[in-house]
Write a protein that holds these residues in place. Structure first.
Motif, PDB file in Angstrom:
ATOM      1  N   LYS A   7      72.531 -31.164  15.600  1.00 15.06           N
ATOM      2  CA  LYS A   7      73.573 -30.345  14.970  1.00 15.06           C
ATOM      3  C   LYS A   7      73.048 -28.952  14.647  1.00 15.06           C
ATOM      4  CE  LYS A   7      76.621 -32.249  12.146  1.00 15.06           C
ATOM      5  NZ  LYS A   7      77.280 -32.828  10.950  1.00 15.06           N
ATOM      6  N   TYR A   8      71.770 -28.881  14.281  1.00 17.33           N
ATOM      7  CA  TYR A   8      71.183 -27.609  13.867  1.00 17.33           C
ATOM      8  C   TYR A   8      70.036 -27.210  14.784  1.00 17.33           C
ATOM      9  CZ  TYR A   8      73.918 -28.589   9.725  1.00 17.33           C
ATOM     10  OH  TYR A   8      74.944 -28.873   8.876  1.00 17.33           O
ATOM     11  N   ASN A  42      64.513 -35.284   8.122  1.00 20.11           N
ATOM     12  CA  ASN A  42      65.876 -35.807   8.302  1.00 20.11           C
ATOM     13  C   ASN A  42      66.827 -34.698   8.707  1.00 20.11           C
ATOM     14  OD1 ASN A  42      65.134 -38.440   7.665  1.00 20.11           O
ATOM     15  ND2 ASN A  42      65.752 -38.264   5.520  1.00 20.11           N
ATOM     16  N   TYR A  43      66.704 -33.524   8.083  1.00 21.86           N
ATOM     17  CA  TYR A  43      67.531 -32.372   8.453  1.00 21.86           C
ATOM     18  C   TYR A  43      67.334 -32.034   9.928  1.00 21.86           C
ATOM     19  CZ  TYR A  43      68.231 -31.103   3.460  1.00 21.86           C
ATOM     20  OH  TYR A  43      68.563 -31.063   2.128  1.00 21.86           O
ATOM     21  N   ARG A  44      66.104 -32.064  10.386  1.00 22.45           N
ATOM     22  CA  ARG A  44      65.783 -31.712  11.776  1.00 22.45           C
ATOM     23  C   ARG A  44      66.436 -32.666  12.770  1.00 22.45           C
ATOM     24  NH1 ARG A  44      59.463 -31.250  12.533  1.00 22.45           N
ATOM     25  NH2 ARG A  44      60.183 -30.687  14.605  1.00 22.45           N
ATOM     26  N   ILE A  51      78.079 -37.289  10.672  1.00 23.45           N
ATOM     27  CA  ILE A  51      78.835 -36.753   9.539  1.00 23.45           C
ATOM     28  C   ILE A  51      77.884 -36.161   8.494  1.00 23.45           C
ATOM     29  CG2 ILE A  51      80.861 -38.211   9.842  1.00 23.45           C
ATOM     30  CD1 ILE A  51      79.757 -39.974   7.551  1.00 23.45           C
ATOM     31  N   GLN A  52      76.617 -36.538   8.583  1.00 27.12           N
ATOM     32  CA  GLN A  52      75.614 -36.002   7.659  1.00 27.12           C
ATOM     33  C   GLN A  52      75.495 -34.496   7.865  1.00 27.12           C
ATOM     34  OE1 GLN A  52      71.700 -37.553   8.325  1.00 27.12           O
ATOM     35  NE2 GLN A  52      70.806 -36.502   6.599  1.00 27.12           N
ATOM     36  N   ASP A  53      75.241 -33.787   6.774  1.00 23.95           N
ATOM     37  CA  ASP A  53      75.096 -32.338   6.835  1.00 23.95           C
ATOM     38  C   ASP A  53      73.966 -31.889   5.928  1.00 23.95           C
ATOM     39  OD1 ASP A  53      76.568 -30.537   8.448  1.00 23.95           O
ATOM     40  OD2 ASP A  53      78.407 -31.119   7.435  1.00 23.95           O
ATOM     41  N   ILE A  54      73.516 -30.684   6.148  1.00 18.40           N
ATOM     42  CA  ILE A  54      72.538 -30.052   5.266  1.00 18.40           C
ATOM     43  C   ILE A  54      73.338 -29.303   4.206  1.00 18.40           C
ATOM     44  CG2 ILE A  54      70.700 -28.340   5.134  1.00 18.40           C
ATOM     45  CD1 ILE A  54      70.126 -28.873   8.103  1.00 18.40           C
ATOM     46  N   LEU A  73      72.619 -21.148  12.523  1.00 21.89           N
ATOM     47  CA  LEU A  73      71.772 -22.349  12.582  1.00 21.89           C
ATOM     48  C   LEU A  73      72.456 -23.511  13.286  1.00 21.89           C
ATOM     49  CD1 LEU A  73      68.963 -23.379  11.579  1.00 21.89           C
ATOM     50  CD2 LEU A  73      70.194 -24.391   9.654  1.00 21.89           C
ATOM     51  N   ILE A  74      73.773 -23.542  13.255  1.00 16.81           N
ATOM     52  CA  ILE A  74      74.503 -24.692  13.802  1.00 16.81           C
ATOM     53  C   ILE A  74      74.609 -24.583  15.318  1.00 16.81           C
ATOM     54  CG2 ILE A  74      76.832 -23.757  13.547  1.00 16.81           C
ATOM     55  CD1 ILE A  74      77.495 -26.664  12.389  1.00 16.81           C
ATOM     56  N   ASN A  75      74.550 -25.734  15.982  1.00 20.61           N
ATOM     57  CA  ASN A  75      74.563 -25.796  17.438  1.00 20.61           C
ATOM     58  C   ASN A  75      75.950 -25.938  18.039  1.00 20.61           C
ATOM     59  OD1 ASN A  75      72.197 -25.467  18.926  1.00 20.61           O
ATOM     60  ND2 ASN A  75      71.394 -27.413  18.231  1.00 20.61           N
TER      61      ASN A  75
END
Length: 94
Positions: A7-8, A42-44, A51-54, A73-75
């Motif tokens: 995601k990032y 985990n963020y990486r 559905i998880q987000d930073i 930062l978002i993909n």
């Protein structure tokens, strides 16, 4: 899991670093973010459809660390009408 889209763009930036700098960066970044090393990893590893987000504040810190513009930062591209457009659309449906 390494082949799945994230995601990032955190790994994209880290993996461009030479190995010694990469090792130092993964030690430094959790402290800058105020999170544990495990949370940082985990963020990486958040996948693009998770559905998880930073948390937003942490995203801003990542963007500053990597010298990115807001939203850089978002993909994936997030699309949304403006509030004005939504309100105008709502008027026509009444």
């Amino acid at each position: 899991m390494h082949n799945k889209a994230r995601k990032y763009k955190i790994n994209d930036f880290l993996l461009r670093l030479p190995v010694p700098l990469y090792r130092e960066a993964v030690k430094i970044i959790p402290g800058v973010l105020g999170v544990s090393t495990n949370t940082f990893h985990n963020y990486r590893n958040i996948l693009i459809n998770d559905i998880q987000d930073i948390p937003h504040e942490k995203v801003i810190l990542f963007e500053k660390l990597f010298d990115l513009k807001a939203g850089g930062l978002i993909n994936k591209e997030l699309k949304c009408k403006t509030l004005t457009e939504l309100l105008q659309q709502e008027e026509w449906t009444r």
